[in-house]
Design a protein around this motif. Structure first.
Motif, mmCIF file in Angstrom:
data_model
loop_
_atom_site.group_PDB
_atom_site.id
_atom_site.type_symbol
_atom_site.label_atom_id
_atom_site.label_comp_id
_atom_site.label_asym_id
_atom_site.label_seq_id
_atom_site.Cartn_x
_atom_site.Cartn_y
_atom_site.Cartn_z
ATOM 1 N N TYR A 17 0.825 -1.199 0.000
ATOM 2 C CA TYR A 17 0.000 0.000 0.000
ATOM 3 C C TYR A 17 0.865 1.256 0.000
ATOM 4 C CZ TYR A 17 -2.958 3.809 1.340
ATOM 5 O OH TYR A 17 -3.583 5.030 1.356
ATOM 6 N N MET A 28 -3.934 11.514 -8.767
ATOM 7 C CA MET A 28 -5.369 11.557 -8.491
ATOM 8 C C MET A 28 -6.079 12.727 -9.174
ATOM 9 S SD MET A 28 -7.499 11.274 -4.956
ATOM 10 C CE MET A 28 -6.781 9.784 -4.332
ATOM 11 N N ARG B 65 -11.145 12.594 -2.166
ATOM 12 C CA ARG B 65 -9.771 12.118 -1.947
ATOM 13 C C ARG B 65 -9.713 11.219 -0.703
ATOM 14 N NH1 ARG B 65 -4.552 13.860 -3.295
ATOM 15 N NH2 ARG B 65 -5.434 15.391 -4.698
ATOM 16 N N LYS B 67 -12.157 9.606 0.742
ATOM 17 C CA LYS B 67 -12.927 8.372 0.531
ATOM 18 C C LYS B 67 -12.102 7.336 -0.223
ATOM 19 C CE LYS B 67 -17.777 9.683 0.563
ATOM 20 N NZ LYS B 67 -18.896 10.066 -0.286
ATOM 21 N N VAL B 68 -11.403 7.806 -1.274
ATOM 22 C CA VAL B 68 -10.593 6.892 -2.096
ATOM 23 C C VAL B 68 -9.498 6.265 -1.243
ATOM 24 C CG1 VAL B 68 -8.951 6.784 -4.015
ATOM 25 C CG2 VAL B 68 -11.049 8.093 -4.275
ATOM 26 N N ILE B 69 -8.819 7.100 -0.475
ATOM 27 C CA ILE B 69 -7.711 6.601 0.356
ATOM 28 C C ILE B 69 -8.245 5.616 1.410
ATOM 29 C CG2 ILE B 69 -5.926 7.294 2.032
ATOM 30 C CD1 ILE B 69 -5.515 9.803 0.255
ATOM 31 N N LYS B 71 -10.775 3.721 1.149
ATOM 32 C CA LYS B 71 -11.173 2.463 0.481
ATOM 33 C C LYS B 71 -9.999 1.523 0.265
ATOM 34 C CE LYS B 71 -15.550 2.337 -1.415
ATOM 35 N NZ LYS B 71 -16.334 1.166 -1.681
ATOM 36 N N ILE B 72 -8.854 2.088 -0.057
ATOM 37 C CA ILE B 72 -7.728 1.216 -0.409
ATOM 38 C C ILE B 72 -6.745 0.979 0.739
ATOM 39 C CG2 ILE B 72 -7.707 1.521 -2.915
ATOM 40 C CD1 ILE B 72 -5.591 3.705 -2.515
ATOM 41 N N LYS B 73 -6.904 1.709 1.821
ATOM 42 C CA LYS B 73 -5.963 1.536 2.947
ATOM 43 C C LYS B 73 -6.075 0.123 3.508
ATOM 44 C CE LYS B 73 -3.805 5.047 5.489
ATOM 45 N NZ LYS B 73 -3.880 6.382 5.948
ATOM 46 N N PRO B 74 -4.940 -0.587 3.698
ATOM 47 C CA PRO B 74 -4.995 -1.992 4.103
ATOM 48 C C PRO B 74 -5.517 -2.239 5.508
ATOM 49 C CG PRO B 74 -2.737 -1.230 3.992
ATOM 50 C CD PRO B 74 -3.586 -0.136 3.462
ATOM 51 N N ASN B 77 -9.160 -3.092 4.812
ATOM 52 C CA ASN B 77 -9.611 -4.106 3.858
ATOM 53 C C ASN B 77 -8.517 -5.088 3.466
ATOM 54 O OD1 ASN B 77 -8.032 -2.601 2.250
ATOM 55 N ND2 ASN B 77 -9.494 -2.369 0.583
ATOM 56 N N PHE B 78 -7.516 -5.245 4.301
ATOM 57 C CA PHE B 78 -6.403 -6.075 3.870
ATOM 58 C C PHE B 78 -6.814 -7.514 3.598
ATOM 59 C CE2 PHE B 78 -4.988 -8.901 7.275
ATOM 60 C CZ PHE B 78 -5.706 -8.425 8.359
#
Lengths: 198, 88
Positions: A17, A28, B65, B67-69, B71-74, B77-78
């Motif tokens: 990540y 972005m 911005r 929200k996107v971060i 969503k992908i932060k481990p 959701n890892f």
């Protein structure tokens, strides 16, 4: 044993990540703008941006080293758009290429100087109307115009990103701009007529 | 030069993609001498400049911005990301 596996997975994810974040987050703004122009509204653009980052992160560890990361992200976004969003859009309103060409030639034949036409369009056009006119173009043409004139991609980058030869990029840009000019001209003409009739 | 049609040549010129000096001179000459080509050139240039000037790159709204971060932060959701990666 199990918690150790979890910890190892988490560590791997955190490392991945952090690398992804370093590479992807700086892109972005251009991606959001591309989404905004291609979708035509902020809500859908935000959803498309989220989907793009999720997909990109999911496949990040499979990405070959040395790949143009920015172009790859744009490709992920365009594919996501083509797979889910473009079906919901009003592609029925596609302009007829032959009709556009005919109308363009008519404008050309009746105008000795394009600067007066340009002035009329420029003075009667709001940013919102321009954005809407761009959104009304078929996706193939809209994409290259956005990439070239807003995102400042060069021809090689666009060809790589859209996966078409450079010659097709040139041709789509030329036709796309002609279509947009014709649309703006028609809109300006309508506006002037309605003002005169009031 | 002969491989490209005039339309593509004009577009290439408008987008500053012509690097060869003789090609550059030839295009300039065509635009100067032929009113039809000059019209096409002005239209291409006008559309390019009106888009560049009016539709500038906007910053991503802060809320989007974040929200996107998120969503992908481990941290959140890892496991999902890990298993979806294993399945794909």
């Amino acid at each position: 044993m199990f918690p150790q596996v979890i910890l190892a997975v988490l560590n791997e994810q955190v490392k991945l990540y952090s690398e992804f974040e370093q590479n992807a987050i700086p892109h972005m703004d251009p991606l959001y703008n591309f989404a905004l122009r291609i979708c035509g509204n902020k809500g859908r653009a935000s959803d498309l941006l989220k989907e793009t980052y999720l997909k990109a992160f999911r496949f990040y560890d499979k990405l070959e080293r040395g790949t143009d990361f920015k172009a790859w992200l744009f490709r992920v976004m365009r594919n996501a758009y083509l797979n889910s969003y473009s079906k919901k859009s009003t592609e029925l309103n596609k302009p007829d290429n032959k009709k556009v060409e005919k109308f363009y030639e008519k404008i050309k034949a009746s105008s000795t100087d394009s600067s007066q036409l340009e002035k009329e369009i420029h003075n009667n056009l709001t940013d919102k109307e321009l954005s809407e006119a761009l959104s009304s173009l078929p996706e193939d043409f809209r994409t290259v115009i956005i990439l070239c004139d807003i995102e400042s991609f060069n021809y090689e980058e666009m060809a790589d990103f859209v996966d078409i030869p450079v010659g097709v990029v040139r041709s789509r840009l030329h036709k796309g701009r002609k279509m947009l000019f014709t649309k703006l001209y028609k809109d300006a003409e309508k506006k002037v007529t309605s003002i005169k009739n009031k | 030069m002969a491989e490209l049609n005039t339309n593509e040549l004009i577009t290439k010129y408008v987008d500053c993609e012509v690097t060869d000096q003789s090609e550059l001179n030839e295009i300039k000459n065509l635009i100067e001498k032929d009113p039809d080509i000059k019209f096409d050139y002005n239209v291409q240039l006008f559309i390019k400049s009106i888009i560049t000037e009016r539709l500038k790159i906007q910053p991503t709204p802060e809320q989007v911005r974040r929200k996107v971060i998120r969503k992908i932060k481990p941290s959140k959701n890892f496991l999902t990301a890990f298993f979806s990666r294993k399945l794909s």
